[in-house]
Enzyme design. Structure first.
Site, PDB file in Angstrom:
ATOM      1  N   LYS A  62       0.862  -1.184   0.000  1.00  0.00           N
ATOM      2  CA  LYS A  62       0.000   0.000   0.000  1.00  0.00           C
ATOM      3  C   LYS A  62       0.896   1.232   0.000  1.00  0.00           C
ATOM      4  O   LYS A  62       1.664   1.451   0.928  1.00  0.00           O
ATOM      5  CB  LYS A  62      -0.913   0.046   1.230  1.00  0.00           C
ATOM      6  CG  LYS A  62      -1.940   1.174   1.101  1.00  0.00           C
ATOM      7  CD  LYS A  62      -2.685   1.453   2.379  1.00  0.00           C
ATOM      8  CE  LYS A  62      -2.026   2.511   3.230  1.00  0.00           C
ATOM      9  NZ  LYS A  62      -1.925   3.847   2.603  1.00  0.00           N
TER      10      LYS A  62
ATOM     11  N   CYS B  98      13.175  10.404   8.250  1.00  0.00           N
ATOM     12  CA  CYS B  98      13.027   9.786   9.566  1.00  0.00           C
ATOM     13  C   CYS B  98      14.298   9.956  10.390  1.00  0.00           C
ATOM     14  O   CYS B  98      14.262  10.115  11.599  1.00  0.00           O
ATOM     15  CB  CYS B  98      12.708   8.317   9.399  1.00  0.00           C
ATOM     16  SG  CYS B  98      13.821   7.523   8.230  1.00  0.00           S
TER      17      CYS B  98
ATOM     18  N   GLU C 177       9.735   0.408  10.886  1.00  0.00           N
ATOM     19  CA  GLU C 177      10.716   1.500  10.747  1.00  0.00           C
ATOM     20  C   GLU C 177       9.957   2.783  11.040  1.00  0.00           C
ATOM     21  O   GLU C 177       9.154   3.223  10.218  1.00  0.00           O
ATOM     22  CB  GLU C 177      11.276   1.539   9.323  1.00  0.00           C
ATOM     23  CG  GLU C 177      11.879   0.235   8.835  1.00  0.00           C
ATOM     24  CD  GLU C 177      13.148  -0.138   9.548  1.00  0.00           C
ATOM     25  OE1 GLU C 177      13.726   0.714  10.242  1.00  0.00           O
ATOM     26  OE2 GLU C 177      13.550  -1.305   9.443  1.00  0.00           O
TER      27      GLU C 177
ATOM     28  N   GLU D  32       8.791  14.868  17.130  1.00  0.00           N
ATOM     29  CA  GLU D  32       9.215  14.814  15.729  1.00  0.00           C
ATOM     30  C   GLU D  32       8.418  15.850  14.937  1.00  0.00           C
ATOM     31  O   GLU D  32       7.195  15.772  14.867  1.00  0.00           O
ATOM     32  CB  GLU D  32       8.971  13.413  15.153  1.00  0.00           C
ATOM     33  CG  GLU D  32       9.559  13.258  13.769  1.00  0.00           C
ATOM     34  CD  GLU D  32       9.284  11.900  13.140  1.00  0.00           C
ATOM     35  OE1 GLU D  32       8.137  11.428  13.232  1.00  0.00           O
ATOM     36  OE2 GLU D  32      10.209  11.325  12.545  1.00  0.00           O
TER      37      GLU D  32
HETATM   38  P1  NAD Z   1       2.025   7.648   8.795  1.00  0.00           P
HETATM   39  O1  NAD Z   1       2.314   6.683   9.886  1.00  0.00           O
HETATM   40  O2  NAD Z   1       0.958   8.640   8.984  1.00  0.00           O
HETATM   41  O3  NAD Z   1       1.631   6.860   7.478  1.00  0.00           O
HETATM   42  C1  NAD Z   1       2.495   5.888   6.911  1.00  0.00           C
HETATM   43  C2  NAD Z   1       1.666   4.903   6.136  1.00  0.00           C
HETATM   44  O4  NAD Z   1       0.847   4.188   7.056  1.00  0.00           O
HETATM   45  C3  NAD Z   1       0.727   5.537   5.103  1.00  0.00           C
HETATM   46  O5  NAD Z   1       0.713   4.719   3.951  1.00  0.00           O
HETATM   47  C4  NAD Z   1      -0.622   5.474   5.814  1.00  0.00           C
HETATM   48  O6  NAD Z   1      -1.720   5.418   4.935  1.00  0.00           O
HETATM   49  C5  NAD Z   1      -0.493   4.176   6.597  1.00  0.00           C
HETATM   50  N1  NAD Z   1      -1.377   4.035   7.761  1.00  0.00           N
HETATM   51  C6  NAD Z   1      -1.872   5.015   8.562  1.00  0.00           C
HETATM   52  N2  NAD Z   1      -2.662   4.466   9.519  1.00  0.00           N
HETATM   53  C7  NAD Z   1      -2.646   3.119   9.333  1.00  0.00           C
HETATM   54  C8  NAD Z   1      -3.247   2.018   9.998  1.00  0.00           C
HETATM   55  N3  NAD Z   1      -4.043   2.193  11.049  1.00  0.00           N
HETATM   56  N4  NAD Z   1      -2.997   0.773   9.551  1.00  0.00           N
HETATM   57  C9  NAD Z   1      -2.177   0.571   8.488  1.00  0.00           C
HETATM   58  N5  NAD Z   1      -1.600   1.584   7.800  1.00  0.00           N
HETATM   59  C10 NAD Z   1      -1.817   2.840   8.215  1.00  0.00           C
HETATM   60  O7  NAD Z   1       3.413   8.333   8.414  1.00  0.00           O
HETATM   61  P2  NAD Z   1       3.693   9.415   7.269  1.00  0.00           P
HETATM   62  O8  NAD Z   1       3.155  10.719   7.756  1.00  0.00           O
HETATM   63  O9  NAD Z   1       3.268   8.905   5.936  1.00  0.00           O
HETATM   64  O10 NAD Z   1       5.296   9.433   7.249  1.00  0.00           O
HETATM   65  C11 NAD Z   1       6.031  10.136   8.173  1.00  0.00           C
HETATM   66  C12 NAD Z   1       6.506   9.237   9.297  1.00  0.00           C
HETATM   67  O11 NAD Z   1       7.231   8.140   8.753  1.00  0.00           O
HETATM   68  C13 NAD Z   1       7.467   9.950  10.222  1.00  0.00           C
HETATM   69  O12 NAD Z   1       7.184   9.625  11.551  1.00  0.00           O
HETATM   70  C14 NAD Z   1       8.826   9.376   9.818  1.00  0.00           C
HETATM   71  O13 NAD Z   1       9.800   9.442  10.818  1.00  0.00           O
HETATM   72  C15 NAD Z   1       8.456   7.979   9.471  1.00  0.00           C
HETATM   73  N6  NAD Z   1       9.490   7.365   8.600  1.00  0.00           N
HETATM   74  C16 NAD Z   1      10.336   6.423   9.145  1.00  0.00           C
HETATM   75  C17 NAD Z   1      11.345   5.852   8.370  1.00  0.00           C
HETATM   76  C18 NAD Z   1      12.296   4.820   8.944  1.00  0.00           C
HETATM   77  O14 NAD Z   1      12.993   4.151   8.184  1.00  0.00           O
HETATM   78  N7  NAD Z   1      12.360   4.663  10.256  1.00  0.00           N
HETATM   79  C19 NAD Z   1      11.498   6.242   7.033  1.00  0.00           C
HETATM   80  C20 NAD Z   1      10.626   7.187   6.513  1.00  0.00           C
HETATM   81  C21 NAD Z   1       9.615   7.750   7.309  1.00  0.00           C
END
Ligand code: NAD
Length: 497
Positions: free
Chosen positions: A190, A300, A266, A397
């Protein structure tokens, strides 16, 4: 490709691009039955197009197609052939590099040149790296007793579910597709509802490369619906997730309530960069500036807290601000742009609100802090000094071009300040003393620590967090373990010995 699937969009460089808007299931683009989702160009706040989303039944179709492909076809494909197909995919990405980069630039707002030279280029490297591993995955023979033969097999898990964020759409997809496929799994991914376009384009390349139908499925949709159906699906053996810590917890819950699927999370970060008095301050300022402001602070691992030895604070700050002033902000399609807009209105508002919070908390706004221009979600690189660890801008963050700077007196104090965080994704130290670098790298509670550099990635080196930044490793040989399970086989010899 149905006409309903393909749409033509106009880019700010005057070129047109064709985009897929439907779900990619079983090697076909098909209509989704969830709500249509508008994807917005953050550089001009206009709708790019509407993209289909998957309802529960569409998620089922995608998982069933991956499940069938795994059991009937993919697990019987020779490992070397898996590697060949992944290499073929990398070749096609190479051919369509500009197109993929254009899609990430328009959908995410990142600079086209960065998308092309970093995101897409490194993603291609990631596919090639894991393609090379496909036929080098093997278990061990273990001597037990003379009358038995014992060995281990490193087997695929079955169907992997993957959910990715919006900050590196092509690269986050690569970090999951490549190891999952190389180790013999099929996958349902997804994409983020905010940046679906490059991931959908990838479906076209998968089909052209010759992967069997069902091996790779790409869906899009909101997290609380589509993402939740996927992570709760009983035929998914593992969820590979990148995103926020809040969402990571939810995925853990739905895994627990469904089939206890394997997890790799992650998550977020608030990483610290430590600048010692004996550092090469000019070099430290350059690396630290990239460490926070690369990708508009939407990484991240962004080094969003900087701790500077108080003896060199003023000198470092002067160099750091001078470096920050060199950042070229502008339209993502200008070749010299380094910083484009933030991803969307809610992130834009959230970041500007943290400027207010920082000022209310008594930190000093040393640079930036305002909207840039009058259209698009642009924010000036923002530097706060005199920050204390109790400040929200030091603990939460922010995920934008926003850095919080504090000081320390001793290296022990710097380590304590850096470790005083719920997160533990990455960290950095700038010093010319070998002993100090060893002390800090050993003591920091973080999955990656850079010395005299920051934000340096290679396909061959693992990446993953400590503490609430998650668990599991992406990239490198370590990633192979995340996508395989170990079976032990014991054979009793029947012949008389
Ligand atoms: P998010 O958690 O809001 O969304 C990430 C993904 O999860 C999206 O595709 C979203 O649709 C999905 N999602 C949301 N709720 C869900 C649920 N209940 N069940 C399943 N999927 C769900 O994060 P974002 O705003 O898209 O990205 C930013 C975040 O990602 C920041 O916290 C950043 O630090 C983190 N990030 C971490 C890494 C790493 O390698 N550690 C890398 C990139 C980004």
């Amino acid at each position: 490709m149905s006409q309903a699937d393909i749409q033509t969009i106009r880019l700010s460089n005057g070129k047109d691009a064709k985009v897929h808007t439907q779900l990619f299931i079983n090697n076909e683009f098909v209509a989704g039955h969830g709500p249509l989702i508008e994807t917005i160009n953050p550089a001009n706040e206009e709708v790019i197009c509407k993209v289909h989303s998957a309802d529960e039944n569409d998620v089922n179709l995608a998982v069933e197609s991956a499940y069938k492909c795994y059991y009937e076809t993919w697990r019987k494909v020779a490992p070397a052939e898996r590697g060949r197909l992944i290499h073929k995919l990398a070749d096609l990405m190479e051919r369509d590099k500009d197109e993929l980069a254009m899609l990430d630039a328009v959908d995410n707002g990142k600079a086209f040149a960065v998308a092309r030279d970093v995101d897409v280029t490194e993603s291609i490297g990631c596919y090639r790296y894991f393609a090379g591993w496909a036929d080098k995955i093997h278990g061990k023979t273990i001597d037990t007793t003379f009358d038995k033969v014992c060995y281990t097999r490193h087997e695929a898990l079955g169907v992997v579910g993957a959910v990715i964020p919006w900050n590196y759409p092509t690269m986050m997809a690569a970090w999951k597709f490549a190891p999952a496929l190389a180790t013999g799994n099929t996958i349902v991914m997804k994409s983020s509802e905010v940046t679906p376009l490059s991931t959908l384009k990838f479906g076209e390349l998968v089909k052209e490369a010759g992967f069997p139908a069902g091996c790779v499925n790409i869906i899009t949709g909101y997290g609380h619906t589509t993402g939740n159906y996927l992570s709760g699906h009983p035929k998914i053996s593992k969820m590979a997730f990148t995103g926020s810590t809040v969402t990571g917890r939810k995925i853990m819950e739905s895994s627990a309530h469904s089939n206890l699927k394997k997890l790799q999370l992650e998550l977020g970060g608030k990483s610290a960069q430590i600048v010692c008095a004996d550092a090469d301050l000019e070099s430290a300022a350059v690396w630290a500036c990239g460490g926070i402001f690369n990708n508009h602070g939407q990484s991240c691992n962004a080094g969003s807290r900087i701790f500077v030895d108080e003896k060199v604070h003023d000198k470092f700050l002067e160099l750091f601000i001078a470096e920050t002033k060199k950042i070229v902000i502008g339209d993502p399609f200008n070749e010299d742009t380094f910083q484009g807009p933030q991803i969307n209105k809610s992130q834009f508002d959230k970041i500007l609100n943290y400027v207010k919070i920082g000022q209310e908390e008594g930190a000093v706004l040393a640079y930036g802090g305002k909207r840039w221009g009058d259209k698009g979600y642009y924010i000036e690189p923002t530097i706060f000094t005199h920050c204390k660890n109790s400040n929200r801008i030091m603990r939460e963050e922010i995920f934008g071009p926003f850095v919080s700077i504090g000081t320390f007196k001793t290296i022990e104090e710097a380590i304590d300040l850096a470790n005083d965080s719920d997160y533990g994704l990455a960290g950095g130290v700038y010093t010319s003393d070998l002993d100090t670098s060893i002390k800090v790298t050993n003591e920091l509670q973080a999955g990656t620590v850079w010395v005299n550099c920051y934000d340096v990635f290679d396909q061959s080196t693992p990446f993953g967090g400590y503490k609430q930044s998650g668990f599991g490793k992406e990239l490198g040989k370590y990633a192979l373990h995340e996508y395989t399970q170990v079976k032990v086989v014991k054979i009793q010899r029947l012949s008389k010995i």
